[in-house]
Motif scaffolding. Structure first.
Motif, PDB file in Angstrom:
ATOM      1  N   TRP A 338       0.658  -1.159  -0.213  1.00 24.91           N
ATOM      2  CA  TRP A 338      -0.147   0.110   0.288  1.00 24.91           C
ATOM      3  C   TRP A 338       0.799   1.140  -0.162  1.00 24.91           C
ATOM      4  O   TRP A 338       1.899   1.470   0.045  1.00 24.91           O
ATOM      5  CB  TRP A 338      -1.034  -0.184   1.318  1.00 24.91           C
ATOM      6  CG  TRP A 338      -0.336   0.149   2.724  1.00 24.91           C
ATOM      7  CD1 TRP A 338       0.309  -0.418   3.369  1.00 24.91           C
ATOM      8  CD2 TRP A 338      -0.544   1.627   3.303  1.00 24.91           C
ATOM      9  NE1 TRP A 338       0.546   0.471   4.384  1.00 24.91           N
ATOM     10  CE2 TRP A 338       0.503   1.396   4.329  1.00 24.91           C
ATOM     11  CE3 TRP A 338      -1.202   2.622   2.925  1.00 24.91           C
ATOM     12  CZ2 TRP A 338      -0.029   2.313   5.915  1.00 24.91           C
ATOM     13  CZ3 TRP A 338      -0.988   3.976   3.533  1.00 24.91           C
ATOM     14  CH2 TRP A 338       0.122   4.305   5.140  1.00 24.91           C
ATOM     15  N   GLY A 339       0.490   2.124  -0.795  1.00 23.77           N
ATOM     16  CA  GLY A 339       1.414   3.290  -0.413  1.00 23.77           C
ATOM     17  C   GLY A 339       0.119   5.170  -0.878  1.00 23.77           C
ATOM     18  O   GLY A 339      -1.360   4.470  -1.048  1.00 23.77           O
ATOM     19  N   VAL A 340       0.785   5.955  -0.449  1.00 29.51           N
ATOM     20  CA  VAL A 340      -0.147   7.387  -1.000  1.00 29.51           C
ATOM     21  C   VAL A 340       0.667   8.125  -2.190  1.00 29.51           C
ATOM     22  O   VAL A 340       1.400   8.200  -2.725  1.00 29.51           O
ATOM     23  CB  VAL A 340       0.127   8.035   0.677  1.00 29.51           C
ATOM     24  CG1 VAL A 340      -0.587   9.675   0.301  1.00 29.51           C
ATOM     25  CG2 VAL A 340      -0.080   7.858   2.258  1.00 29.51           C
ATOM     26  N   ASN A 341      -1.029   7.954  -3.377  1.00 30.14           N
ATOM     27  CA  ASN A 341      -0.362   8.777  -4.134  1.00 30.14           C
ATOM     28  C   ASN A 341       0.394   7.477  -4.721  1.00 30.14           C
ATOM     29  O   ASN A 341       1.347   8.322  -5.979  1.00 30.14           O
ATOM     30  CB  ASN A 341      -0.308  10.468  -4.509  1.00 30.14           C
ATOM     31  CG  ASN A 341      -0.258  10.841  -5.585  1.00 30.14           C
ATOM     32  OD1 ASN A 341      -0.976  10.316  -6.401  1.00 30.14           O
ATOM     33  ND2 ASN A 341       0.624  12.305  -5.119  1.00 30.14           N
ATOM     34  N   ASN A 342       0.405   6.360  -5.245  1.00 34.16           N
ATOM     35  CA  ASN A 342       1.410   5.763  -5.658  1.00 34.16           C
ATOM     36  C   ASN A 342       0.891   4.676  -6.493  1.00 34.16           C
ATOM     37  O   ASN A 342       0.154   3.422  -5.835  1.00 34.16           O
ATOM     38  CB  ASN A 342       1.981   5.168  -4.592  1.00 34.16           C
ATOM     39  CG  ASN A 342       3.356   4.725  -5.390  1.00 34.16           C
ATOM     40  OD1 ASN A 342       3.517   3.436  -6.324  1.00 34.16           O
ATOM     41  ND2 ASN A 342       4.287   4.294  -4.609  1.00 34.16           N
ATOM     42  N   ARG A 343       0.908   4.469  -7.421  1.00 34.89           N
ATOM     43  CA  ARG A 343       0.084   3.434  -8.361  1.00 34.89           C
ATOM     44  C   ARG A 343       0.652   2.270  -9.333  1.00 34.89           C
ATOM     45  O   ARG A 343       0.067   1.384  -9.625  1.00 34.89           O
ATOM     46  CB  ARG A 343      -0.239   4.823  -9.754  1.00 34.89           C
ATOM     47  CG  ARG A 343      -1.559   5.362 -10.065  1.00 34.89           C
ATOM     48  CD  ARG A 343      -1.482   6.073 -11.306  1.00 34.89           C
ATOM     49  NE  ARG A 343      -3.004   6.702 -11.472  1.00 34.89           N
ATOM     50  CZ  ARG A 343      -3.565   7.735 -11.163  1.00 34.89           C
ATOM     51  NH1 ARG A 343      -1.704   8.546 -11.056  1.00 34.89           N
ATOM     52  NH2 ARG A 343      -4.416   8.356 -10.944  1.00 34.89           N
ATOM     53  N   THR A 344       2.085   2.178  -8.281  1.00 29.24           N
ATOM     54  CA  THR A 344       2.696   0.658  -8.693  1.00 29.24           C
ATOM     55  C   THR A 344       2.455   0.096  -7.680  1.00 29.24           C
ATOM     56  O   THR A 344       3.249  -0.735  -7.145  1.00 29.24           O
ATOM     57  CB  THR A 344       4.207   1.317  -8.449  1.00 29.24           C
ATOM     58  OG1 THR A 344       4.832   1.400  -7.066  1.00 29.24           O
ATOM     59  CG2 THR A 344       4.614   2.648  -9.483  1.00 29.24           C
ATOM     60  N   VAL A 345       1.405   0.382  -6.565  1.00 33.27           N
ATOM     61  CA  VAL A 345       0.920  -0.056  -5.514  1.00 33.27           C
ATOM     62  C   VAL A 345      -0.765  -1.134  -5.605  1.00 33.27           C
ATOM     63  O   VAL A 345      -1.757  -0.587  -6.471  1.00 33.27           O
ATOM     64  CB  VAL A 345       1.018   0.077  -3.839  1.00 33.27           C
ATOM     65  CG1 VAL A 345       2.434   0.253  -3.742  1.00 33.27           C
ATOM     66  CG2 VAL A 345       0.001   1.163  -4.096  1.00 33.27           C
ATOM     67  N   GLY A 346      -0.497  -2.182  -5.004  1.00 31.04           N
ATOM     68  CA  GLY A 346      -2.124  -2.673  -4.908  1.00 31.04           C
ATOM     69  C   GLY A 346      -3.393  -1.905  -4.139  1.00 31.04           C
ATOM     70  O   GLY A 346      -4.416  -2.074  -4.929  1.00 31.04           O
ATOM     71  N   LEU A 347      -3.021  -1.531  -3.144  1.00 25.27           N
ATOM     72  CA  LEU A 347      -4.214  -0.800  -2.287  1.00 25.27           C
ATOM     73  C   LEU A 347      -3.048   1.172  -2.273  1.00 25.27           C
ATOM     74  O   LEU A 347      -2.140   0.158  -1.079  1.00 25.27           O
ATOM     75  CB  LEU A 347      -4.158  -1.151  -1.154  1.00 25.27           C
ATOM     76  CG  LEU A 347      -4.973  -2.380  -1.173  1.00 25.27           C
ATOM     77  CD1 LEU A 347      -4.300  -2.803   0.214  1.00 25.27           C
ATOM     78  CD2 LEU A 347      -5.891  -2.657  -1.841  1.00 25.27           C
ATOM     79  N   ARG A 348      -3.902   2.207  -3.306  1.00 20.16           N
ATOM     80  CA  ARG A 348      -2.935   3.475  -3.598  1.00 20.16           C
ATOM     81  C   ARG A 348      -4.533   4.344  -2.442  1.00 20.16           C
ATOM     82  O   ARG A 348      -5.380   4.405  -2.224  1.00 20.16           O
ATOM     83  CB  ARG A 348      -3.411   3.431  -4.836  1.00 20.16           C
ATOM     84  CG  ARG A 348      -2.800   5.305  -5.267  1.00 20.16           C
ATOM     85  CD  ARG A 348      -3.307   5.306  -6.081  1.00 20.16           C
ATOM     86  NE  ARG A 348      -3.740   5.417  -7.355  1.00 20.16           N
ATOM     87  CZ  ARG A 348      -4.307   6.726  -7.531  1.00 20.16           C
ATOM     88  NH1 ARG A 348      -3.887   7.445  -6.859  1.00 20.16           N
ATOM     89  NH2 ARG A 348      -5.783   6.802  -8.278  1.00 20.16           N
ATOM     90  N   VAL A 349      -3.893   4.691  -1.627  1.00 21.88           N
ATOM     91  CA  VAL A 349      -4.862   5.807  -1.225  1.00 21.88           C
ATOM     92  C   VAL A 349      -4.265   7.484  -1.855  1.00 21.88           C
ATOM     93  O   VAL A 349      -3.067   7.198  -1.678  1.00 21.88           O
ATOM     94  CB  VAL A 349      -4.027   6.551   1.042  1.00 21.88           C
ATOM     95  CG1 VAL A 349      -4.619   8.033   1.191  1.00 21.88           C
ATOM     96  CG2 VAL A 349      -3.818   5.183   1.564  1.00 21.88           C
ATOM     97  N   THR A 350      -5.525   7.819  -2.741  1.00 15.91           N
ATOM     98  CA  THR A 350      -5.324   8.405  -3.705  1.00 15.91           C
ATOM     99  C   THR A 350      -5.116  10.534  -2.853  1.00 15.91           C
ATOM    100  O   THR A 350      -5.694  10.241  -1.356  1.00 15.91           O
ATOM    101  CB  THR A 350      -6.699   8.877  -4.228  1.00 15.91           C
ATOM    102  OG1 THR A 350      -8.231   8.579  -3.568  1.00 15.91           O
ATOM    103  CG2 THR A 350      -7.658   7.032  -4.490  1.00 15.91           C
TER     104      THR A 350
END
Length: 466
Positions: A338-350
């Motif tokens: 998961w990550g923040v504002n990151n499209r390289t992860v499976g679960l993205r906090v937008t």
């Protein structure tokens, strides 16, 4: 700003809804009644107007085996719901607020969505709408309501016949055949504008809140999102209706649309990105925070989604072809990170203002059943909130290069995914033991049938039915 929870599609539609529709649409001569089984596209009947009032007053009998047909509509006999059960009827009843005209089929055709009920009253525990409602009831018991949305990617291609690989069409506007990625390309939208005009017009006639269209990360690929709603059943209905609409409009333009997860090797796959936040009883987003990583509740939800991803992959990636989509540096996730504002992860906090803080679940393919995908995702959210789970630190930078930091490992193939799903006690609790058992049998039956038809099985199995 808060959003009051709503339930537009909970329960059973009344006969008055059908009477009002027929009075307002005297030119309707046919109505498609749609049931979405656990595997594959919607199925049902095309009835006449005089039959509609009976459907809305009493229901329509459908064989119980329809719940467990495979992706191509064949019986899955090992479920025990075919011969041993005498293929006994269940009673299909209409969902509220799903009766609309279907203009891409002609001016005189409409459609509505059905749920399946046992003859003695309760909703079928094998009906995907009822499986989703089962999960929503867990939130309601806690005074919570999920606020969700779907974004769907698809390809517009030449019409394909059995045994053929798909090909890209030339534009009816410019004659141009797409070749480059052209992500966010405006010329590519111009090329498809006659199709898009009809699509948006038909969506408006159906009350579908579709939003921006973009040219996605491959030639011939588009993405269109649907509006957030504090009504997951309605969102799933809209996603199912939208997929049918996309395909129907394509046919009327001499094209074929596919939601197949990976139609082309070396090109982007089709995702079904699921967006989620959770509202309290006053309609406030419990994930809202000035902190880009959100509240503790948001992180609990992410951790729950992480923990249930290995078991849920059989739903998010329901076909052999689905696993071809999970490729590094492709904008499809490869790990439960998961990550923040990151499209390289499976679960993205937008990104966005605090009140809009939510998670984009990027794992599901566009070939997944939207009811079941939402149910599996929301089971993870609820599980994380209930157990106050910790997702660990967010990934910063290239998530593909840090896939090994994920707290759980995802199944690498269809067989492992179905086995993991079948053994999950948590998903059994959330989705139901009988559903878990029957979905497992259906998928194992599909595996046997799929591998009897390689090498063209990907296209012949998934292209039209995803």
């Amino acid at each position: 700003m808060s959003r009051k929870p709503t339930q537009h599609t909970y329960g059973i539609a009344t006969k008055a809804e059908a009477e009002a529709f027929l009075a307002a649409n005297p030119g309707v001569n046919f109505i498609d009644i749609l049931y979405n089984p656990m595997s594959g596209p919607p199925r049902g009947k095309r009835i006449r107007p005089h039959e509609l009032l009976t459907v809305y007053g009493h229901g329509r009998y459908l064989p119980g085996s329809i719940t467990v047909v495979d992706m191509q509509g064949a019986d899955c006999e090992a479920t025990g719901l075919v011969w041993e059960d005498g293929d006994a009827d269940r009673l299909a009843k209409p969902a509220p607020n799903t009766l609309f005209k279907a203009p891409w089929l002609g001016d005189d055709i409409a459609q509505c969505v059905l749920s399946l009920y046992e003859l003695d009253g309760p909703g079928s525990d094998l009906d995907p709408r009822n499986v989703l409602q089962r999960v929503l009831d867990r939130f309601a018991a806690d005074g919570l309501t999920p606020d969700v949305a779907c974004e769907l990617e698809f390809y517009l291609l030449d019409q394909r016949y059995a045994g053929q690989a798909p090909t890209l069409p030339s534009s009816p506007v410019t004659g141009h055949t797409p070749s480059g990625h052209e992500v966010y390309g405006l010329r590519e939208l111009d090329d498809y504008m006659p199709y898009l005009r009809d699509l948006y017009e038909a969506a408006e006639a159906q009350g579908l809140p579709i939003e921006a269209a973009i040219s996605e990360f491959a030639p011939g690929q588009l993405e269109i999102g649907l509006e957030h709603r504090a009504d997951a059943l309605r969102v799933a209905d809209e996603a199912m209706m939208f997929k049918r609409l996309v395909k129907g409009c394509a046919v009327s333009h001499g094209l074929e649309a596919t939601f197949m997860a990976k139609p082309f090797e070396g090109r982007a796959g089709n995702g079904q990105h699921l967006h989620v936040s959770v509202l309290d009883q006053d309609g406030r987003n419990i994930f809202a925070s000035e902190d880009p990583e959100g509240t503790p509740a948001l992180r609990h939800a992410i951790a729950g989604m992480q923990q249930l991803l290995p078991a849920g992959i059989a739903i998010f990636a329901p076909n052999q072809n689905s696993y071809r989509r999970f490729v590094g540096n492709s904008y499809a996730p490869v790990a439960a990170t998961w990550g923040v504002n990151n499209r390289t992860v499976g679960l993205r906090v937008t990104a966005g203002p605090p009140a809009s803080r939510h998670v984009e679940h990027r794992v599901s393919g566009a070939d997944a059943n939207p009811y079941l995908a939402l149910a599996a995702m929301l089971a993870g959210v609820h599980y994380g909130l209930t157990n106050k789970l910790d997702p660990g630190p967010a990934i910063t930078g290239d998530g593909y290069a840090q896939a090994d930091k994920a707290p759980v490992e995802l199944p690498k193939n269809w067989f492992a995914a179905v086995d993991t799903f079948a053994s999950s006690e948590v998903l059994k609790d959330y989705l139901g033991a009988r559903f878990q058992a029957m979905y497992t049998i259906v998928k194992r039956t599909e595996q046997d049938r799929y591998f009897a038809h390689v090498p063209l099985a990907d296209y012949d199995w998934c292209f039209r039915n995803a």
